[in-house]
Scaffold this motif. Structure first.
Motif, PDB file in Angstrom:
ATOM      1  N   GLY A  23       0.819  -1.212   0.000  1.00  0.00           N
ATOM      2  CA  GLY A  23       0.000   0.000   0.000  1.00  0.00           C
ATOM      3  C   GLY A  23       0.846   1.253   0.000  1.00  0.00           C
ATOM      4  O   GLY A  23       0.547   2.229  -0.703  1.00  0.00           O
ATOM      5  N   THR A  24       1.922   1.233   0.778  1.00  0.00           N
ATOM      6  CA  THR A  24       2.840   2.370   0.811  1.00  0.00           C
ATOM      7  C   THR A  24       3.479   2.603  -0.551  1.00  0.00           C
ATOM      8  O   THR A  24       3.543   3.730  -1.053  1.00  0.00           O
ATOM      9  CB  THR A  24       3.937   2.133   1.859  1.00  0.00           C
ATOM     10  N   LEU A  25       3.939   1.510  -1.172  1.00  0.00           N
ATOM     11  CA  LEU A  25       4.570   1.627  -2.490  1.00  0.00           C
ATOM     12  C   LEU A  25       3.589   2.131  -3.542  1.00  0.00           C
ATOM     13  O   LEU A  25       3.931   2.981  -4.377  1.00  0.00           O
ATOM     14  CB  LEU A  25       5.141   0.262  -2.910  1.00  0.00           C
ATOM     15  N   PHE A  26       2.354   1.622  -3.487  1.00  0.00           N
ATOM     16  CA  PHE A  26       1.350   2.031  -4.467  1.00  0.00           C
ATOM     17  C   PHE A  26       0.971   3.500  -4.287  1.00  0.00           C
ATOM     18  O   PHE A  26       0.755   4.219  -5.267  1.00  0.00           O
ATOM     19  CB  PHE A  26       0.109   1.146  -4.358  1.00  0.00           C
ATOM     20  N   LEU A  27       0.887   3.954  -3.039  1.00  0.00           N
ATOM     21  CA  LEU A  27       0.540   5.362  -2.806  1.00  0.00           C
ATOM     22  C   LEU A  27       1.664   6.282  -3.260  1.00  0.00           C
ATOM     23  O   LEU A  27       1.404   7.360  -3.810  1.00  0.00           O
ATOM     24  CB  LEU A  27       0.230   5.590  -1.321  1.00  0.00           C
ATOM     25  N   TYR A  28       2.932   5.873  -3.023  1.00  0.00           N
ATOM     26  CA  TYR A  28       4.051   6.663  -3.536  1.00  0.00           C
ATOM     27  C   TYR A  28       4.015   6.735  -5.060  1.00  0.00           C
ATOM     28  O   TYR A  28       4.391   7.749  -5.659  1.00  0.00           O
ATOM     29  CB  TYR A  28       5.384   6.056  -3.075  1.00  0.00           C
ATOM     30  N   ALA A  36      -3.234  -2.545  -4.411  1.00  0.00           N
ATOM     31  CA  ALA A  36      -2.159  -3.056  -3.555  1.00  0.00           C
ATOM     32  C   ALA A  36      -2.639  -4.267  -2.757  1.00  0.00           C
ATOM     33  O   ALA A  36      -1.897  -5.243  -2.588  1.00  0.00           O
ATOM     34  CB  ALA A  36      -1.684  -1.953  -2.603  1.00  0.00           C
ATOM     35  N   TYR A  37      -3.869  -4.213  -2.280  1.00  0.00           N
ATOM     36  CA  TYR A  37      -4.417  -5.344  -1.520  1.00  0.00           C
ATOM     37  C   TYR A  37      -4.568  -6.576  -2.407  1.00  0.00           C
ATOM     38  O   TYR A  37      -4.239  -7.695  -2.001  1.00  0.00           O
ATOM     39  CB  TYR A  37      -5.780  -4.976  -0.919  1.00  0.00           C
ATOM     40  N   ILE A  38      -5.079  -6.373  -3.636  1.00  0.00           N
ATOM     41  CA  ILE A  38      -5.213  -7.491  -4.570  1.00  0.00           C
ATOM     42  C   ILE A  38      -3.842  -8.050  -4.946  1.00  0.00           C
ATOM     43  O   ILE A  38      -3.643  -9.272  -5.013  1.00  0.00           O
ATOM     44  CB  ILE A  38      -5.985  -7.043  -5.826  1.00  0.00           C
ATOM     45  N   ALA A  39      -2.874  -7.152  -5.181  1.00  0.00           N
ATOM     46  CA  ALA A  39      -1.520  -7.584  -5.537  1.00  0.00           C
ATOM     47  C   ALA A  39      -0.885  -8.382  -4.411  1.00  0.00           C
ATOM     48  O   ALA A  39      -0.173  -9.370  -4.651  1.00  0.00           O
ATOM     49  CB  ALA A  39      -0.658  -6.365  -5.866  1.00  0.00           C
ATOM     50  N   ALA A  40      -1.135  -7.972  -3.163  1.00  0.00           N
ATOM     51  CA  ALA A  40      -0.599  -8.715  -2.015  1.00  0.00           C
ATOM     52  C   ALA A  40      -1.176 -10.124  -1.982  1.00  0.00           C
ATOM     53  O   ALA A  40      -0.465 -11.096  -1.688  1.00  0.00           O
ATOM     54  CB  ALA A  40      -0.927  -7.973  -0.717  1.00  0.00           C
ATOM     55  N   GLY A  41      -2.466 -10.257  -2.305  1.00  0.00           N
ATOM     56  CA  GLY A  41      -3.080 -11.581  -2.341  1.00  0.00           C
ATOM     57  C   GLY A  41      -2.489 -12.457  -3.427  1.00  0.00           C
ATOM     58  O   GLY A  41      -2.220 -13.646  -3.205  1.00  0.00           O
ATOM     59  N   ILE A 379      -9.475   7.878  -2.365  1.00  0.00           N
ATOM     60  CA  ILE A 379      -8.551   6.751  -2.295  1.00  0.00           C
ATOM     61  C   ILE A 379      -7.355   6.920  -3.232  1.00  0.00           C
ATOM     62  O   ILE A 379      -6.400   6.146  -3.193  1.00  0.00           O
ATOM     63  CB  ILE A 379      -9.304   5.436  -2.630  1.00  0.00           C
ATOM     64  N   SER A 380      -7.399   7.948  -4.065  1.00  0.00           N
ATOM     65  CA  SER A 380      -6.407   8.026  -5.128  1.00  0.00           C
ATOM     66  C   SER A 380      -5.139   8.776  -4.763  1.00  0.00           C
ATOM     67  O   SER A 380      -4.194   8.789  -5.517  1.00  0.00           O
ATOM     68  CB  SER A 380      -7.038   8.676  -6.369  1.00  0.00           C
ATOM     69  N   SER A 381      -5.092   9.422  -3.626  1.00  0.00           N
ATOM     70  CA  SER A 381      -3.879  10.104  -3.219  1.00  0.00           C
ATOM     71  C   SER A 381      -3.767  10.131  -1.718  1.00  0.00           C
ATOM     72  O   SER A 381      -4.754  10.083  -1.006  1.00  0.00           O
ATOM     73  CB  SER A 381      -3.866  11.541  -3.744  1.00  0.00           C
ATOM     74  N   ALA A 382      -2.547  10.165  -1.214  1.00  0.00           N
ATOM     75  CA  ALA A 382      -2.341  10.164   0.235  1.00  0.00           C
ATOM     76  C   ALA A 382      -2.929  11.418   0.860  1.00  0.00           C
ATOM     77  O   ALA A 382      -3.448  11.398   1.970  1.00  0.00           O
ATOM     78  CB  ALA A 382      -0.840  10.076   0.536  1.00  0.00           C
TER      79      ALA A 382
END
Length: 388
Positions: A23-28, A36-41, A379-382
């Motif tokens: 999630g951190t990497l995706f937000l950066y 990010a959650y789907i990718a982690a799965g 959800i699209s930006s920090a």
């Protein structure tokens, strides 16, 4: 018992840690955190390192997040306004579902899937995702603007249709299908009536009696949500519909907004598990042509749904048709549920199942990326995420 507890803690630990890191990497990278959650799965599931080969327990946990999502949705809608929205959205929903069914059926015929596989795939992929659709839309839009109201009514009608299709997979008879549909409507009406009476004569008096104790209000509301979710399940409906009815019944009270605010963090946690489980459920190790066809059709389906919804909404003289069509362009979590039901009933082959899985996941990823890029949300930006 101890080993099972240790396994559960380990699984939850790696899910949360991996989701936080990605999630951190995706937000950066300014990418949607849902991906990010789907990718982690996918990374930790059968297609990745295989740390979570049996993810049924994760799916069950994630289901609770979906139940809370529908409960909170009901809390922010007025019952009489919802009835009016259903009347306006019924033709849009039925018309577009028929279009998507025929397009999917034609594609499956073109790639020479069996007739039963093609019919199940067409039925599964004609719906849009309630979870992703509502998760990506800003709270203010969802609860106070026309776009959110129309979107909600379309998705709820689709959920009802999906339940009917799942029942049809079991009864397999037109006469039984008609009686089952009538029975669903009767059960739903009875559920709504009992929930309304329960709130008016039990829940609201308790809220007024103990309104100074915030914890009690939250616990009582959560208990009310789970009570009607289970009641709906026992009645042959779905947990989500029961939760929505529970929320809708409390929406007549002013305390509903406070309940919604305090339950949101709990909903977010369990939705992380839901999206993780979606990724972990995908097993791409089979790697045959059907996987490629499924991914290709997922991209095609997004375009077809966007155009189909835009045209139907334009005929209905709705505003913001392009944005609403984009937000409804993905497949549904019911697509996977319907496919699993068909697989259990022996109505679909492994190839057909792989096609539906690949197409569904592709629509999740591509549609989510398209929506947050074209129509920015919290959800699209920090920066916006902190505001939400």
């Amino acid at each position: 018992m101890l080993n099972e507890l240790q396994t559960m803690i380990f699984e939850l630990g790696i899910i949360v840690v991996s989701s936080a890191i990605l999630g951190t990497l995706f937000l950066y990278a300014r990418q949607p955190i849902i991906l990010a959650y789907i990718a982690a799965g996918i990374l930790l599931g059968p297609s990745g390192f295989g740390l979570l080969n049996d993810n049924d327990r994760i799916i069950q946990f994630g289901q609770f997040g979906v139940i809370l999502l529908l409960f909170l949705l009901g809390l922010n809608l007025q019952p009489f306004k919802l009835i009016s929205l259903f009347q306006e959205s019924a033709l849009i929903t039925l018309g577009t579902c028929c279009l998507f069914f025929l397009v999917t059926l034609g594609f499956c015929w073109a790639i020479r899937l069996s007739l039963t596989d093609a019919l199940v795939a067409a039925a599964a992929l004609m719906f849009s995702s309630t979870v992703i659709g509502l998760k990506l839309i800003p709270t203010t839009t969802l609860h106070h603007q026309r776009l959110g109201e129309v979107m909600t009514s379309v998705l709820l009608i689709q959920d009802m249709l999906a339940i009917i299709v799942i029942l049809f997979l079991n009864v397999r008879s037109p006469d039984a299908m008609l009686s089952a549909f009538g029975l669903i409507l009767l059960k739903l009406a009875l559920l709504c009536l009992l929930a309304y009476l329960g709130v008016r004569y039990l829940i609201l008096p308790l809220f007024r009696r103990f309104d100074v104790i915030q914890e009690y209000t939250i616990v009582a509301a959560l208990a009310w949500c789970l009570l009607w979710a289970e009641a709906a399940h026992l009645a042959g409906l779905s947990y989500e519909i029961g939760a929505f009815v529970a929320g809708l019944s409390i929406a007549i009270s002013r305390v509903s907004q406070a309940i919604s605010l305090h339950l949101k963090p709990l909903r977010e946690f369990f939705l992380i598990l839901f999206f993780f489980a979606v990724g972990a459920k995908m097993d791409f190790n089979q790697g045959d042509m059907m996987l490629i066809w499924g991914c290709l059709f997922g991209v095609i389906l997004i375009g077809v749904k966007a155009v189909g919804f835009a045209f139907a909404l334009k005929l209905a003289r709705e505003k913001a048709t392009r944005e609403l069509a984009a937000r409804l362009s993905q497949a549904s979590e019911f697509s996977l549920l319907l496919a699993y039901a068909a697989l259990t009933a022996g109505l679909i082959s492994d190839q057909g199942m792989l096609f539906i899985q690949a197409a569904t996941l592709t629509t999740f990823i591509v549609s989510t990326y398209w929506v947050v890029s074209r129509f920015p949300t919290p959800i699209s930006s920090a920066k916006n995420l902190r505001k939400d």
